[in-house]
Design a protein around this motif. Structure first.
Motif, PDB file in Angstrom:
ATOM      1  N   ALA A 155     -44.902 -14.282 108.122  1.00 51.63           N
ATOM      2  CA  ALA A 155     -45.913 -13.473 107.438  1.00 51.63           C
ATOM      3  C   ALA A 155     -46.724 -14.356 106.513  1.00 51.63           C
ATOM      4  N   ILE A 156     -47.999 -14.010 106.369  1.00 52.40           N
ATOM      5  CA  ILE A 156     -48.845 -14.661 105.366  1.00 52.40           C
ATOM      6  C   ILE A 156     -48.580 -13.989 104.029  1.00 52.40           C
ATOM      7  N   ILE A 157     -48.210 -14.790 103.042  1.00 49.83           N
ATOM      8  CA  ILE A 157     -47.778 -14.283 101.748  1.00 49.83           C
ATOM      9  C   ILE A 157     -48.928 -14.313 100.752  1.00 49.83           C
ATOM     10  N   MET A 158     -49.197 -13.182 100.128  1.00 49.30           N
ATOM     11  CA  MET A 158     -50.287 -13.079  99.170  1.00 49.30           C
ATOM     12  C   MET A 158     -49.940 -13.754  97.836  1.00 49.30           C
ATOM     13  N   PRO A 159     -50.948 -14.359  97.184  1.00 49.03           N
ATOM     14  CA  PRO A 159     -50.695 -15.171  95.986  1.00 49.03           C
ATOM     15  C   PRO A 159     -51.043 -14.499  94.662  1.00 49.03           C
ATOM     16  N   ASN A 160     -51.380 -13.196  94.676  1.00 48.50           N
ATOM     17  CA  ASN A 160     -51.854 -12.550  93.440  1.00 48.50           C
ATOM     18  C   ASN A 160     -50.682 -12.055  92.591  1.00 48.50           C
TER      19      ASN A 160
END
Length: 330
Positions: A35-40
């Motif tokens: 999965a692409i992990i969000m950085p916010n």
């Protein structure tokens, strides 16, 4: 009936940190190969040491599962040296307009201020992911942002741009106008409209940003997904919040779908006689768009009913308590 999915991927995922991450990360890793992990996060993942530490936290939480976290940096003005050092550790950089969604206060205020970094990303082959909304009327925010995509795609023709969690027919149309534009779409935006969120009693567990739109928009998204449009891939935007932050005044934005996404998609594609397109939508397209080779993982689903759990810890999933026609085997 059974189907087997090879290395399914979620190209937009929120895992949070700490105890929440320990709760939700395994729920994705059980059925997805990556999965692409969000950085916010707070503070955002906007430097290499922070990113590497976060990746280790994810790997520790998903130990024992076949799962690859594809890491992203929070967009800011980076130097060439920073991007060159980070390039082998990241899949993309995520741009948030300032204040537009959860933990995005440090996002971009003026596109002109971002152009030096965008030029470096184009040169170094680092994809750009964008939460594409303005601060206008809530139903028009994505449509109003499409001109920004056009501007970036024209000025940086070799920059791979992903319109995140698209919600409108206009965004689907834009996909075919620029070679370097791609998109993700969530499971919930393929199913619900604004009526499901607020047409009767308000359902806080379906409130998200971008907000669900009109039936015509939902239908355009669904048509593109069902034919596995090659520039479109699954990105759940699964966003966990504790129950008390959803069922309150000032409801947090986010729909939690991680543990039920593949069953939801099998159920949806089966109803439209499109199961033959599901593999491309949940993995094949993403591999082509992002140039990733996920670890080998086979997920088997069958047309046996399942009841969506009432909760996962303190997080309420989409459609809690309802029945789906498909389920994951094992």
């Amino acid at each position: 009936m059974k189907i087997k999915l090879k290395s399914p991927l979620d190209m937009h995922l929120h895992l949070r940190e700490g105890e929440m991450l320990k709760l939700v990360a395994p729920l994705t890793a059980q059925t997805f190969a990556g999965a692409i992990i969000m950085p916010n996060l707070v503070p955002p993942v906007d430097n290499l040491p922070r990113l590497l530490a976060y990746r280790e936290e994810i790997l520790a939480a998903t130990a024992g599962e076949v799962f690859e976290p594809y890491m992203t940096l929070f967009f800011r003005n980076y130097t060439r040296e920073e991007l060159e050092a980070a390039r082998e550790h990241i899949t993309a950089i995520k741009l948030y307009p300032a204040g537009i969604t959860t933990n995005s206060e440090g996002g971009v205020k003026e596109l002109a201020d971002a152009e030096a970094t965008l030029a470096l990303m184009e040169e170094l082959g680092i994809p750009l992911l964008v939460h594409g909304e303005t601060n206008g009327f809530v139903m028009d925010r994505e449509r109003e942002f499409l001109s920004v995509y056009e501007q970036i795609a024209t000025k940086f023709p070799r920059l791979k741009i992903v319109m995140e969690h698209i919600t409108t027919a206009h965004a689907v149309d834009l996909l075919d106008r620029f070679e370097n534009l791609h998109a993700t779409v969530t499971a919930h935006h393929l199913i619900i409209t604004l009526d499901d969120v607020a047409g009767g009693m308000l359902n806080p567990h379906l409130f998200c940003k971008p907000i669900a739109k009109r039936p015509t928009d939902r239908d355009a998204l669904l048509a593109a997904a069902l034919r596995a449009h090659p520039k479109l891939s699954l990105g759940t935007d699964s966003a966990p919040h504790p129950q008390h932050k959803k069922e309150c005044c000032g409801c947090a934005a986010g729909v939690f779908t991680a543990p039920i996404t593949l069953a939801l998609m099998a159920d949806l594609f089966a109803k439209h006689d499109a199961l033959d397109k599901l593999q491309a939508f949940v993995s094949g397209n993403a591999q082509q768009i992002y140039g990733v080779t996920p670890p080998e993982k086979i997920v088997t689903l069958r047309d046996t009913a399942m009841t969506i759990p009432a909760s996962y810890g303190d997080v309420i999933p989409m459609w809690a308590g309802k029945q789906l026609g498909w389920s994951v085997v094992g």
